[in-house]
Design an enzyme around this catalytic site. Structure first.
Site, PDB file in Angstrom:
ATOM      1  N   SER A  17       0.809  -1.218   0.000  1.00  0.00           N
ATOM      2  CA  SER A  17       0.000   0.000   0.000  1.00  0.00           C
ATOM      3  C   SER A  17       0.841   1.265   0.000  1.00  0.00           C
ATOM      4  O   SER A  17       0.422   2.291  -0.555  1.00  0.00           O
ATOM      5  CB  SER A  17      -0.945   0.004   1.202  1.00  0.00           C
ATOM      6  OG  SER A  17      -0.230  -0.189   2.409  1.00  0.00           O
ATOM      7  N   HIS A  75      -0.925   4.793   7.237  1.00  0.00           N
ATOM      8  CA  HIS A  75      -0.291   5.047   5.943  1.00  0.00           C
ATOM      9  C   HIS A  75       0.196   6.496   5.877  1.00  0.00           C
ATOM     10  O   HIS A  75      -0.351   7.366   6.554  1.00  0.00           O
ATOM     11  CB  HIS A  75      -1.283   4.777   4.801  1.00  0.00           C
ATOM     12  CG  HIS A  75      -1.673   3.339   4.687  1.00  0.00           C
ATOM     13  ND1 HIS A  75      -2.778   2.814   5.334  1.00  0.00           N
ATOM     14  CD2 HIS A  75      -1.099   2.309   4.023  1.00  0.00           C
ATOM     15  CE1 HIS A  75      -2.861   1.518   5.067  1.00  0.00           C
ATOM     16  NE2 HIS A  75      -1.861   1.192   4.283  1.00  0.00           N
ATOM     17  N   ASP A 111      -5.762   7.472   8.664  1.00  0.00           N
ATOM     18  CA  ASP A 111      -5.825   6.222   9.434  1.00  0.00           C
ATOM     19  C   ASP A 111      -4.659   6.046  10.404  1.00  0.00           C
ATOM     20  O   ASP A 111      -4.597   5.056  11.128  1.00  0.00           O
ATOM     21  CB  ASP A 111      -5.917   5.013   8.503  1.00  0.00           C
ATOM     22  CG  ASP A 111      -4.656   4.795   7.670  1.00  0.00           C
ATOM     23  OD1 ASP A 111      -3.724   5.617   7.750  1.00  0.00           O
ATOM     24  OD2 ASP A 111      -4.629   3.801   6.919  1.00  0.00           O
TER      25      ASP A 111
END
Length: 279
Positions: free
Chosen positions: A73, A239, A236
């Site tokens: 990610s 990340h 979040d």
């Protein structure tokens, strides 16, 4: 004893040191993992913004440099609010500005990938595609899913070998330090930090041994995430934010330029392929 063997032994010592070998210790970590998942959630979804295109200025008329980004990610750019702020786009824009030529970005990285997914990402490339340079950032999911260090390192090695056989230069950004993730409670966070650093060492070893450049993200950019978490992390708190990706791309750029033959200096935290003597 090989470096990979040493990291496995060290991991066992770390686990024993905090009582994870006991049933109570394992149960504690399971509860803390559930707490971390609940705190982090998935406010960003599971798809990163699409940023693939040829990044350039109108004055650039040279053939495009082909940049390939593989991994998880972070490599995909999850957390960036604009396509130009993803890791791949940040790197492409910086390369284009530095080299004064267009950079064609192709992002094969997929959110949630472990190192085992690199083979599939390479298999899914367009027929006949060959990048001039590939950047790989992967490993965090291997740690959270308890993939053995030796297994992850071997899978990374296979990907590096495939790319090098195609004539592609490779830069590996090693596993970030998961100790920077404040939503993760202790002692789980300390364990994650130890395991991620052990994986990063093994990743750097196999990368340079197989002809790739390696960048220790924990050393080069990790301190920014630890001291400035509100600015460096996205919604979040897991990340990177736009600033986090900017810093990460800046950390990787010197080795990308080295791999392409456009730099000579090896900064702190960067490692040349084995057998290449630094100036």
């Amino acid at each position: 004893m090989s470096l990979t063997r040493k990291t496995l032994v060290a991991a066992g010592v770390a686990l024993a040191g905090i009582g994870v070998t006991t049933g109570g210790g394992r149960e504690l970590l399971r509860r803390q993992a559930a707490i971390a998942r609940a705190r982090i959630g998935k406010p960003l979804g599971e798809e990163a913004l699409a940023a693939d295109k040829t990044w350039k200025r109108k004055s650039y008329d040279a053939p495009p440099l082909r940049l390939l980004v593989l991994g998880d990610s972070i490599a995909a750019g999850l957390g960036a609010e604009r396509p130009k702020d993803t890791l791949g786009a940040r790197l492409a824009r910086s390369l284009a500005t530095t080299l004064k030529r267009p950079v064609a970005l192709h992002t094969a990285a997929v959110v949630g990938s472990e190192t085992s997914a690199l083979a599939g990402q390479l298999d899914g490339l367009p027929e006949g595609y060959r990048a001039d340079v590939a950047v790989i950032v992967v490993g965090g999911n291997d740690v959270t899913h308890r993939v053995p260090v030796a297994t992850s390192a071997a899978q990374l090695e296979e990907a590096v070998v495939r790319l090098r056989e195609l004539g592609t230069e490779v830069v590996v950004g090693t596993c970030p330090d998961l100790g920077a993730l404040r939503p993760v409670p202790q002692p789980l966070r300390s364990l994650g930090s130890r395991m991620s650093r052990q994986l990063a060492v093994a990743q750097a070893e196999v990368a340079v041994r197989k002809g790739a450049h390696a960048v220790s993200l924990a050393h080069v950019v990790g301190p920014f995430f630890i001291t400035n978490p509100d600015e460096m992390f996205s919604l979040d708190r897991f990340h990177p934010s736009a600033l986090g990706y900017k810093r990460t791309a800046k950390a990787l750029l010197p080795s990308v330029l080295l791999a392409l033959g456009h730099a000579d200096t090896v900064p702190f935290g960067h490692h040349r392929p084995a057998g290449v003597i630094a100036d």
